[in-house]
Design a protein around this motif. Sequence first.
Motif, short mmCIF file in Angstrom:
data_model
loop_
_atom_site.label_atom_id
_atom_site.label_comp_id
_atom_site.label_asym_id
_atom_site.label_seq_id
_atom_site.Cartn_x
_atom_site.Cartn_y
_atom_site.Cartn_z
N ARG A 173 -35.91 47.32 26.31
CA ARG A 173 -35.08 47.06 27.49
C ARG A 173 -34.19 48.27 27.75
O ARG A 173 -33.54 48.79 26.83
CB ARG A 173 -34.23 45.81 27.30
N VAL A 174 -34.19 48.72 29.01
CA VAL A 174 -33.38 49.88 29.39
C VAL A 174 -32.10 49.39 30.05
O VAL A 174 -32.14 48.67 31.06
CB VAL A 174 -34.16 50.79 30.36
N TYR A 175 -30.96 49.78 29.49
CA TYR A 175 -29.65 49.40 30.01
C TYR A 175 -29.06 50.55 30.83
O TYR A 175 -29.58 51.66 30.83
CB TYR A 175 -28.72 49.04 28.85
N PRO A 176 -27.96 50.28 31.55
CA PRO A 176 -27.30 51.36 32.31
C PRO A 176 -26.97 52.55 31.42
O PRO A 176 -26.77 52.42 30.22
CB PRO A 176 -26.04 50.68 32.84
N ASN A 177 -26.90 53.72 32.03
CA ASN A 177 -26.64 54.98 31.31
C ASN A 177 -27.75 55.32 30.31
O ASN A 177 -27.52 56.02 29.31
CB ASN A 177 -25.29 54.94 30.60
N THR A 178 -28.94 54.79 30.56
CA THR A 178 -30.13 55.06 29.74
C THR A 178 -29.86 54.76 28.27
O THR A 178 -30.07 55.58 27.38
CB THR A 178 -30.62 56.52 29.92
N GLN A 179 -29.36 53.57 28.02
CA GLN A 179 -29.22 53.03 26.67
C GLN A 179 -30.40 52.08 26.44
O GLN A 179 -30.88 51.45 27.37
CB GLN A 179 -27.90 52.28 26.53
N PHE A 180 -30.82 51.96 25.18
CA PHE A 180 -32.04 51.22 24.90
C PHE A 180 -31.83 50.12 23.86
O PHE A 180 -31.10 50.28 22.88
CB PHE A 180 -33.14 52.16 24.40
N GLY A 181 -32.52 49.01 24.11
CA GLY A 181 -32.56 47.91 23.16
C GLY A 181 -34.00 47.50 22.89
O GLY A 181 -34.90 47.76 23.69
N LEU A 182 -34.23 46.86 21.76
CA LEU A 182 -35.58 46.48 21.34
C LEU A 182 -35.61 45.02 20.91
O LEU A 182 -34.60 44.45 20.50
CB LEU A 182 -36.04 47.35 20.16
N ARG A 183 -36.80 44.42 21.00
CA ARG A 183 -37.04 43.10 20.41
C ARG A 183 -38.09 43.27 19.33
O ARG A 183 -39.06 44.00 19.49
CB ARG A 183 -37.52 42.11 21.46
N PHE A 184 -37.88 42.53 18.23
CA PHE A 184 -38.73 42.63 17.05
C PHE A 184 -39.59 41.38 16.93
O PHE A 184 -39.11 40.26 17.12
CB PHE A 184 -37.86 42.81 15.80
N ARG A 185 -40.84 41.56 16.59
CA ARG A 185 -41.78 40.45 16.51
C ARG A 185 -41.30 39.37 15.53
O ARG A 185 -40.87 39.66 14.41
CB ARG A 185 -43.16 40.97 16.06
N LYS A 186 -41.33 38.12 15.99
CA LYS A 186 -41.02 36.93 15.18
C LYS A 186 -39.58 36.91 14.67
O LYS A 186 -39.26 36.24 13.69
CB LYS A 186 -41.98 36.81 13.99
N GLN A 187 -38.69 37.67 15.33
CA GLN A 187 -37.28 37.64 14.97
C GLN A 187 -36.44 37.37 16.21
O GLN A 187 -36.80 37.75 17.31
CB GLN A 187 -36.86 38.98 14.34
N ASP A 188 -35.31 36.70 16.00
CA ASP A 188 -34.44 36.35 17.12
C ASP A 188 -33.41 37.44 17.43
O ASP A 188 -32.84 37.45 18.53
CB ASP A 188 -33.70 35.04 16.82
N PHE A 189 -33.14 38.31 16.48
CA PHE A 189 -32.11 39.32 16.72
C PHE A 189 -32.60 40.41 17.68
O PHE A 189 -33.80 40.67 17.81
CB PHE A 189 -31.61 39.95 15.41
N LYS A 190 -31.63 41.03 18.37
CA LYS A 190 -31.91 42.16 19.24
C LYS A 190 -31.47 43.44 18.52
O LYS A 190 -30.51 43.44 17.76
CB LYS A 190 -31.16 42.01 20.56
N ILE A 191 -32.19 44.51 18.78
CA ILE A 191 -31.86 45.82 18.20
C ILE A 191 -31.33 46.72 19.31
O ILE A 191 -31.97 46.85 20.36
CB ILE A 191 -33.10 46.46 17.55
N PHE A 192 -30.17 47.32 19.09
CA PHE A 192 -29.61 48.24 20.06
C PHE A 192 -29.60 49.63 19.45
O PHE A 192 -29.01 49.84 18.38
CB PHE A 192 -28.19 47.82 20.44
N ILE A 193 -30.26 50.60 20.09
CA ILE A 193 -30.35 51.95 19.52
C ILE A 193 -29.54 52.97 20.31
O ILE A 193 -29.43 54.12 19.90
CB ILE A 193 -31.80 52.43 19.40
N GLY A 194 -28.98 52.56 21.46
CA GLY A 194 -28.20 53.49 22.27
C GLY A 194 -29.10 54.51 22.94
O GLY A 194 -30.15 54.17 23.49
N GLU A 195 -28.72 55.79 22.89
CA GLU A 195 -29.49 56.84 23.52
C GLU A 195 -30.69 57.23 22.66
O GLU A 195 -30.76 56.92 21.47
CB GLU A 195 -28.60 58.07 23.78
N ILE A 196 -31.64 57.95 23.29
CA ILE A 196 -32.82 58.40 22.56
C ILE A 196 -32.49 59.68 21.82
O ILE A 196 -32.83 60.80 22.25
CB ILE A 196 -34.02 58.63 23.53
N ASP A 197 -31.80 59.54 20.70
CA ASP A 197 -31.51 60.69 19.85
C ASP A 197 -31.48 60.23 18.40
O ASP A 197 -31.30 59.05 18.11
CB ASP A 197 -30.17 61.35 20.24
N HIS A 198 -31.72 61.14 17.49
CA HIS A 198 -31.69 60.85 16.05
C HIS A 198 -32.55 59.62 15.71
O HIS A 198 -32.15 58.80 14.88
CB HIS A 198 -30.26 60.65 15.57
#
Length: 240
Positions: A173-198
Amino acid sequence: MKNKWIYIKISCMLILMVILAAFTNHRHSSKKIKAIDITYHQENQFFVDKQTVNKLLIQNKKRVENLSQEHLDLNVIESHVQAHPMIENAEVFLDIDGTLHAKIKQRKPIARVISEEQYYIDINGKKMPLSQNYSARVPIVWGIKNHQIHEVFKLLNFIQRDLFLKQNITEIRVYPNTQFGLRFRKQDFKIFIGEIDHLNQKFMNFKAFYVKAKKDNLLKKYKRIDLQYGNQVVCEKIES
């Protein structure tokens, strides 16, 4: 005199061979196409079915079945097939039996975008149309704008090269200011990675967290995993 007759005989034989070869070639080239053989580089992915490829095998608006071999321009036919938006490369050639072969390499999608416009992103980071024949099992990308495709592709490319991530990341999922989040298979939690760096460091931290939390049976207690803060993994638990 004897040598002269030998030269004459050899010359006559060579002329006869040339005439026979030309006659044989003319007979061969005047024949119609005997059959069409269509093969794919990939297995189990048919974005472009054989019926569609067969319709693409045309020259000057004429189907190849109606053309004699001498009138075939394989380069023109090959270019026409390769122009299809689902095909990355095509090789078209004719064998000595009169069978026209078309070897098809389809484009490979690595994500499906769902927004105002729906399309795939292929392995080269380019837009690829959806197919009515086949739906690829790839991560879904939400909220992307056209100018963000390059950044999304960086993330997708990283995921593709990591078997663990490739098998388990189901959504981006792409958020404003090009921040990124992910969903993981068979898990309810969301992953937030911020910008595409490191990315390497962020996902190494996540893997270490995931292995430990899974071992301790804690994965279902979290609703958000934040990886944007350098070497930290910040977890938000589900309120009890």
